[in-house]
Design a protein around this motif. Sequence first.
Motif, PDB file in Angstrom:
ATOM      1  N   ASP A   1      12.810 -10.914   0.178  1.00 38.08           N
ATOM      2  CA  ASP A   1      11.492 -11.462   0.473  1.00 38.08           C
ATOM      3  C   ASP A   1      10.441 -10.373   0.672  1.00 38.08           C
ATOM      4  N   TRP A   2      10.775  -9.120   0.271  1.00 39.21           N
ATOM      5  CA  TRP A   2       9.848  -8.010   0.547  1.00 39.21           C
ATOM      6  C   TRP A   2       8.487  -8.167  -0.129  1.00 39.21           C
ATOM      7  N   PRO A   3       8.360  -8.786  -1.338  1.00 37.59           N
ATOM      8  CA  PRO A   3       7.017  -8.893  -1.936  1.00 37.59           C
ATOM      9  C   PRO A   3       6.035  -9.662  -1.054  1.00 37.59           C
TER      10      PRO A   3
ATOM     11  N   GLU B   1       1.244  -9.512   2.518  1.00 37.08           N
ATOM     12  CA  GLU B   1       0.612  -9.754   3.818  1.00 37.08           C
ATOM     13  C   GLU B   1       0.025  -8.467   4.377  1.00 37.08           C
ATOM     14  N   ILE B   2       0.798  -7.379   4.266  1.00 34.77           N
ATOM     15  CA  ILE B   2       0.292  -6.090   4.762  1.00 34.77           C
ATOM     16  C   ILE B   2      -0.962  -5.699   4.002  1.00 34.77           C
ATOM     17  N   ALA B   3      -0.950  -5.884   2.674  1.00 29.50           N
ATOM     18  CA  ALA B   3      -2.093  -5.492   1.849  1.00 29.50           C
ATOM     19  C   ALA B   3      -3.334  -6.312   2.210  1.00 29.50           C
ATOM     20  N   SER B   4      -3.157  -7.608   2.489  1.00 27.72           N
ATOM     21  CA  SER B   4      -4.308  -8.454   2.803  1.00 27.72           C
ATOM     22  C   SER B   4      -4.895  -8.106   4.162  1.00 27.72           C
ATOM     23  N   ASN B   5      -4.087  -7.543   5.049  1.00 26.71           N
ATOM     24  CA  ASN B   5      -4.568  -7.224   6.405  1.00 26.71           C
ATOM     25  C   ASN B   5      -5.017  -5.773   6.540  1.00 26.71           C
ATOM     26  N   LEU B   6      -4.880  -4.984   5.467  1.00 25.65           N
ATOM     27  CA  LEU B   6      -5.253  -3.566   5.549  1.00 25.65           C
ATOM     28  C   LEU B   6      -6.760  -3.420   5.680  1.00 25.65           C
ATOM     29  N   ASN B   7      -7.154  -2.514   6.550  1.00 28.96           N
ATOM     30  CA  ASN B   7      -8.567  -2.192   6.742  1.00 28.96           C
ATOM     31  C   ASN B   7      -8.698  -0.683   6.633  1.00 28.96           C
ATOM     32  N   ASP B   8      -9.605  -0.223   5.771  1.00 32.71           N
ATOM     33  CA  ASP B   8      -9.752   1.214   5.556  1.00 32.71           C
ATOM     34  C   ASP B   8     -10.008   1.971   6.853  1.00 32.71           C
ATOM     35  N   LYS B   9     -10.668   1.319   7.810  1.00 32.32           N
ATOM     36  CA  LYS B   9     -10.967   2.005   9.064  1.00 32.32           C
ATOM     37  C   LYS B   9      -9.699   2.288   9.856  1.00 32.32           C
ATOM     38  N   MET B  10      -8.629   1.536   9.579  1.00 27.26           N
ATOM     39  CA  MET B  10      -7.371   1.740  10.289  1.00 27.26           C
ATOM     40  C   MET B  10      -6.521   2.840   9.647  1.00 27.26           C
ATOM     41  N   LEU B  11      -6.916   3.284   8.446  1.00 25.62           N
ATOM     42  CA  LEU B  11      -6.116   4.256   7.701  1.00 25.62           C
ATOM     43  C   LEU B  11      -6.634   5.672   7.907  1.00 25.62           C
ATOM     44  N   PRO B  12      -5.776   6.671   7.763  1.00 19.84           N
ATOM     45  CA  PRO B  12      -6.249   8.057   7.787  1.00 19.84           C
ATOM     46  C   PRO B  12      -7.274   8.291   6.680  1.00 19.84           C
ATOM     47  N   MET B  13      -8.090   9.322   6.855  1.00 21.22           N
ATOM     48  CA  MET B  13      -9.153   9.587   5.900  1.00 21.22           C
ATOM     49  C   MET B  13      -8.599   9.805   4.494  1.00 21.22           C
ATOM     50  N   SER B  14      -7.433  10.445   4.383  1.00 18.20           N
ATOM     51  CA  SER B  14      -6.879  10.763   3.061  1.00 18.20           C
ATOM     52  C   SER B  14      -6.420   9.518   2.305  1.00 18.20           C
ATOM     53  N   LEU B  15      -6.210   8.377   3.023  1.00 15.22           N
ATOM     54  CA  LEU B  15      -5.703   7.166   2.378  1.00 15.22           C
ATOM     55  C   LEU B  15      -6.784   6.121   2.159  1.00 15.22           C
ATOM     56  N   ARG B  16      -7.961   6.351   2.687  1.00 17.53           N
ATOM     57  CA  ARG B  16      -9.025   5.367   2.556  1.00 17.53           C
ATOM     58  C   ARG B  16      -9.498   5.288   1.098  1.00 17.53           C
ATOM     59  N   GLY B  17      -9.693   4.089   0.627  1.00 16.86           N
ATOM     60  CA  GLY B  17     -10.168   3.871  -0.729  1.00 16.86           C
ATOM     61  C   GLY B  17      -9.084   3.923  -1.784  1.00 16.86           C
TER      62      GLY B  17
ATOM     63  N   MET C   1       3.078  -0.923   0.403  1.00 21.53           N
ATOM     64  CA  MET C   1       4.482  -0.615   0.146  1.00 21.53           C
ATOM     65  C   MET C   1       4.960   0.527   1.034  1.00 21.53           C
ATOM     66  N   ILE C   2       4.109   1.559   1.163  1.00 16.81           N
ATOM     67  CA  ILE C   2       4.476   2.684   2.019  1.00 16.81           C
ATOM     68  C   ILE C   2       4.638   2.235   3.467  1.00 16.81           C
ATOM     69  N   LYS C   3       3.706   1.405   3.971  1.00 19.14           N
ATOM     70  CA  LYS C   3       3.780   0.950   5.359  1.00 19.14           C
ATOM     71  C   LYS C   3       5.004   0.060   5.576  1.00 19.14           C
ATOM     72  N   TYR C   4       5.323  -0.776   4.570  1.00 19.52           N
ATOM     73  CA  TYR C   4       6.495  -1.644   4.676  1.00 19.52           C
ATOM     74  C   TYR C   4       7.759  -0.802   4.830  1.00 19.52           C
ATOM     75  N   ALA C   5       7.897   0.241   4.013  1.00 22.07           N
ATOM     76  CA  ALA C   5       9.093   1.087   4.088  1.00 22.07           C
ATOM     77  C   ALA C   5       9.122   1.874   5.389  1.00 22.07           C
ATOM     78  N   GLN C   6       7.941   2.313   5.874  1.00 29.99           N
ATOM     79  CA  GLN C   6       7.883   3.064   7.135  1.00 29.99           C
ATOM     80  C   GLN C   6       8.290   2.180   8.315  1.00 29.99           C
TER      81      GLN C   6
END
Length: 648
Positions: free
Chosen positions: A306-308, A313-329, A337-342
């Motif tokens: 059921d990982w997809p 869900e993670i992708a729909s809830n992602l907010n650039d302000k919550m991410l490090p500067m290098s991952l924004r945009g 996918m990276i957050k799911y595996a982490q």
Amino acid sequence: MMTPSIAYGVGGILTYNAFRNFRDFVRLYKYQKGLRRQALFKMAPNDIPVSKKYLFYGLGFRWGQKHAQRLKDTREPAASKYINPGLLYRLARRKEREWESQPYLSKLAELLNSESKFNPVRSLPPIGGEPQIHGVGGEEEPVVSLLSERNGHTLVLGTTRVGKTRAAEVLITQDIRRGDITVVFDPKGDAELMRRIIAECKASGREDDLVVFHLGFPDISARYNGIGHFSRVTEVATRTANQLDSGGNSNVFREFFWRFTNIIAQALVALGRRPDYAQLAQHIQSIDDLLIDYYEVWLNNEADPDWPRHVNEIASNLNDKMLPMSLRGKNKRANAMIKYAQDRKMFDAVAMGLRSTFEYDKTYFDKIVASGLPLLEKLISGRIAELISPAYNDADDNRPVFSWGQVIRQKKVVYIGLDALQDMAIAGTVGNTMFADLVSTAGEIYKHGTELGYHNQDTSSGSKTPINIHADEVNELMGDEFLPMLNKGGGAGLQITAYTQTMSDVIVKLGDQAKAGQALGNFGTVVIFRVKELATAELFTEQLPMVEVAAATEVTGSADSVDLDSEVDFTSSAQDRITFTEAPLLSPATIMALPKGQAFILTAGGQLWKIRVPLADSKDDLYMTSNFNEMADDMASSYRTGETWWVE
């Protein structure tokens, strides 16, 4: 006043002596003629001897102390009349120049220059040099060496247009007709050399074995993926990164580039894709698609079914302000996918490598791989990309794709034209990649000879199939890949014949005199034509011993008598003294004065031979017509020599 029986006996003795004197006269006449004139030595390809045991170089003689003595004697002032052209010859040349443009005398000028053997004042062959160097040898014989000597590799040295390529034709002709695997690297593109290879394949019934790879003619060229075949996946990154400068601070950036290339290669192989330069360039500029593809395969195997849904869900809830500067945009699905595996503490080495590359700041990442991107862009620009990044699934492309393993198993003949006159950087990169791939294949042969390198899959004899590699202008192809090929390739059956102009060309290309010495020290046989660099000539002559040569000195003198009562007013004396001095068996000046098409060979642990290489006589060769004439004519029209190292 003799009885008949005695008369017949005396007559027979005198006739025998007359025959001996006449024979000596003929030998002396030929010898003196050879000091002044050397006829052109031509040989039809069909007449070149082919042996399963010997390799033919040309006609010549074993050079020894006698020839060093004779050559010294020809340089004495008294010997000038035997060396320099006579009065009639000089007069004929002067009149030829004077009459050339005169209406009625021009025909006579042509007669004076006629090549007929009945013309006593015909011009000397346009080969330059000092003809007496070969003339001191007298009688010639075929000069050959054992094929087993080739396992120690062969180096052919010579300046521009003195016969290196024609010597290559003679050796390549024998290799093809012998049925051996033959690979010819031709950086500049010699039309006659290519035609000769095509003709010899036809003449020997090996036309189906011929593979032509030419960067300048993609429409008729075979295709080759230099990073698509390997024993270890790390070879992909090594072959690519080795083309970058490693000096000073550049080595740090090369290591970064190697790491990212290696991550991409591992991911491609894990996904069942064959790496090529186009994919490397694509993914090193944007890793997103490759990361998503790999994570999908990895998560399908390692995560819950059921990982997809969780990733969406993670992708729909992602907010650039919550991410490090290098991952924004950046790509939201990749971030998810990276957050799911982490979150689930999942680990995979390739996935971690892709993740670390993805997380780099774009500006910083572009800086640390800036040295490698121009190289990749060159390799995927224009139609060259079709040849070195072949589309294996394109059913409409009938051009063959070859690999070294295939070439060796099927005993192919490969001609590689790298079109260095158009782009030396691309030619060097492709050539070095091919060498690296060949070294890797040689390693497989060394370990698994029953599959790749033995005659008829028979390991009982232990003799590997010879793989003859001819590398013209080898200095343009040399790199770190070339040294292990020389050091260890012999164990896999590689027999390298390298052609270059000077020792300095090798030093400039490798960037280090010690490396150049290491490379040149791996050649067991050295063939040297005329060179213009003293250091190159000394590289050859310093391997030769010193010999004793004789010098004749005339001593005359007179002295007055001091005894006034003596009937002797003065005394005189005349003496001929012969002294012996130590001299080199061969001097660098002699090598630098060789005529075109002539060379010295040092082989078999110190045997020195003087040879004349046969020029190709192809006027009656039916096989010289080929479908590649258009390509050959184009190559011939743009032909230049390879002395372009200074441009780099």
